[in-house]
Write an enzyme that holds these catalytic residues in place. Sequence first.
Site, short mmCIF file in Angstrom:
data_model
loop_
_atom_site.label_atom_id
_atom_site.label_comp_id
_atom_site.label_asym_id
_atom_site.label_seq_id
_atom_site.Cartn_x
_atom_site.Cartn_y
_atom_site.Cartn_z
N ASP A 28 6.93 20.76 -5.95
CA ASP A 28 5.49 20.55 -6.10
C ASP A 28 5.22 20.18 -7.56
O ASP A 28 5.40 21.01 -8.46
CB ASP A 28 4.73 21.82 -5.71
N TYR A 60 -9.92 9.42 -7.92
CA TYR A 60 -8.77 8.52 -7.82
C TYR A 60 -8.88 7.40 -8.87
O TYR A 60 -7.95 7.13 -9.62
CB TYR A 60 -8.68 7.94 -6.40
N LYS A 89 -6.40 6.89 -12.07
CA LYS A 89 -5.58 5.68 -12.21
C LYS A 89 -5.93 4.93 -13.50
O LYS A 89 -5.05 4.31 -14.10
CB LYS A 89 -5.73 4.79 -10.97
N ASN A 120 5.51 8.08 -9.75
CA ASN A 120 4.94 7.37 -8.60
C ASN A 120 4.06 8.27 -7.72
O ASN A 120 3.16 7.78 -7.04
CB ASN A 120 6.10 6.79 -7.77
N ASP A 145 9.85 15.20 -4.29
CA ASP A 145 8.63 15.10 -3.48
C ASP A 145 8.38 16.47 -2.85
O ASP A 145 9.29 17.30 -2.77
CB ASP A 145 8.79 14.04 -2.38
#
Length: 252
Positions: free
Chosen positions: A60, A156, A160, A87, A38
């Site tokens: 990153d 977004y 997705k 994720n 992360d």
Amino acid sequence: MDLDFNGRIVAITGAATGFGQATARAFALRGARVFAADLDAAGLAETTADRPGIHATTLDLTDHDAVAAWIQGIESDAGPVGVLVNNAGGVLGRRFAPIEEASYADWRAILDVNLDAAFATAKAAVPGMKRAGTGRIVNISSGAGLRASRTGIQAYTSAKHATIGLTRQLAQELGPFGINVNAVAPGLFAVSPGTRKQWDSYGAEGQKRVIDGLALRRMGEAEDIAKAVMFFSSDLADFVTGQVLPVNGGSF
Ligand SMILES: NC(=O)c1ccc[n+]([C@@H]2O[C@H](COP(=O)([O-])OP(=O)(O)OC[C@H]3O[C@@H](n4cnc5c(N)ncnc54)[C@H](O)[C@@H]3O)[C@@H](O)[C@H]2O)c1
């Protein structure tokens, strides 16, 4: 019944908070060697707390050389990645802007983390999985990968949906090598700073409307997503690939 991931090597992105944190900890609790990445070093410290099976890397994901180096490091420390969980993502603090005002910079930033990062990690991890003759990739999409998003954020929803396309295409490509690729599509969960803010903005009445719209009449917990990811990563899903599992409490 519980699942046993003893000795499995699990790489998971966006593991400093929310679903990623819960999933990393759930795998480690069941014996996996977890490699968590992360941007957020402080969040990663929470993820590893009291879980010696988790190794954290501050990274990153938009730096594709750094992604390749992360996977190489896992391979030299522990062996080929057995389970890759893509994720990291979200709206990155962005808000809805009408299309004529939405910026290319915001469009690119959201696609970079929600979509390109999954391409980069898979590209790096798949050769090791192929050599091992086995592997699992689980991509975290969203209800916004199946329909329009409540956020209204074009990038977004597009990212997705594309994550589901990538899942289906990689499942076809990698199935012959013993690698299963699936996606989880969560509904709204108030589990991270961003989604808690979104949830709070609905107010008591709006929140009640959302909960009343769920068959199970409760807000989900991050562990509900961890369970779906573990299902796809387990022997129970040996013959399951290219699928999308909505985990949303039964929204309609
Ligand atoms: N919470 C929800 O309601 C919900 C619903 C559907 C889908 N999702 C998806 O689930 C995933 C996890 O979301 P969440 O709500 O648990 O928490 P979140 O959105 O806060 O988690 C995302 C994590 O990704 C990390 N990240 C962002 N950019 C990064 C980068 N460039 N490099 C490395 N790490 C980076 C963040 O630091 C954060 O820890 C996301 O892909 C999100 O789109 C969430």
